[in-house]
Design an enzyme around this catalytic site. Structure first.
Site, mmCIF file in Angstrom:
data_model
loop_
_atom_site.group_PDB
_atom_site.id
_atom_site.type_symbol
_atom_site.label_atom_id
_atom_site.label_comp_id
_atom_site.label_asym_id
_atom_site.label_seq_id
_atom_site.Cartn_x
_atom_site.Cartn_y
_atom_site.Cartn_z
ATOM 1 C CE LYS A 155 -1.751 1.773 3.634
ATOM 2 N NZ LYS A 155 -2.430 2.038 4.908
ATOM 3 C CG ASP A 173 -7.271 3.305 2.769
ATOM 4 O OD1 ASP A 173 -8.170 3.042 1.933
ATOM 5 O OD2 ASP A 173 -7.285 4.341 3.463
#
Ligand code: SF4
Length: 245
Positions: A155, A173
């Protein structure tokens, strides 16, 4: 005497089938809706683009390195909390070499208001050392390489290459995972799976900004506990069974 009349098989009454009621508060799970079709997917992103053509993240940074550090610090912390801590830190150290010169103890002192500051301070110094020793002090524009740095996962690496270098990766996320599965753009079981699925279906025209459109929508409108569907610009396209309009 008839054999038939005396037959126990014929005289037995059929048993009633009793369906046990659902325990209170435990409704049967509804089947997840299917992902929207391509035309609807395009419409979703066209509306996001019309409302906010150049969406921006909220983490303050002055270069790719400070962006990388800020994203590492943002795990389990709010952007506002990270910004508060990094203003002082980046004023003293806006490059890997300066961060190393500052030292772990001073870095820890700047970060003490955010969650897991001990581990994060250690990671910031360790990743700065790797950048100095192996990459000439530069941030590599490559997700696979970034993922090898301390404290950097898929991420974080995807956000950095997207924002700093314009590479259209769609970092996922908790907000993006939730929003994508509510509409649903995809039906997935984890953020990593969601990233792969979104990157496979989001048209090129929207890929650069998809991360920010979805994260801001999740943060301010499609909230986890109570989505504000009444002011959602894609409410008519959304198939979330519990939407409130
Ligand atoms: S209608 Fe509600 S659930 Fe659907 S995307 Fe909008 S805010 Fe989220």
């Amino acid at each position: 005497m008839s054999d038939l009349k005396s037959s126990p098989r014929r005289s037995r009454k059929p048993r009633a089938i009793v369906v046990a009621p659902e325990p209170a508060g435990r409704a049967r799970p509804r089947a997840a809706p299917k992902p929207v079709d391509r035309a609807t997917l395009v419409e979703v992103f066209e509306r996001f683009r019309a409302a906010d053509p150049e969406p921006r993240g909220e983490l303050e940074h002055v270069n790719p390195y400070t962006l990388l550090v800020a994203v590492v610090l943002s795990a389990q912390s709010t952007d506002a909390g990270v910004n508060k801590a990094t203003r002082g830190l980046f004023a003293k150290a806006d490059s890997p070499a300066r961060m190393l010169a500052l030292g772990e103890e001073a870095v820890r002192e700047h970060l003490k208001t955010i969650n897991f500051f001990n581990t994060k301070a250690r990671n910031v110094v360790a990743l700065s050392r790797r950048l100095v020793e192996e990459f000439g002090g530069e941030v590599p524009a490559d997700v696979a390489v970034l993922e090898t740095l301390p404290g950097v996962g898929r991420k974080t690496a995807s956000v950095v290459v997207n924002v700093a270098f314009g590479i259209p990766r769609i970092a996922v996320d908790t907000h993006i995972f939730r929003v994508s599965n509510r509409i649903p753009l995809v039906v997935t079981a984890s953020p990593l799976e969601t990233q792969d699925a979104l990157e496979a279906i989001v048209p090129d025209a929207f890929r650069r900004h998809a991360h920010h459109w979805l994260i801001l929508h999740g943060r301010y409108v499609c909230k986890a506990r109570r989505p504000e569907c009444g002011r959602c610009l894609i409410a008519d396209l959304c198939r979330y069974p519990e939407k409130t309009v």
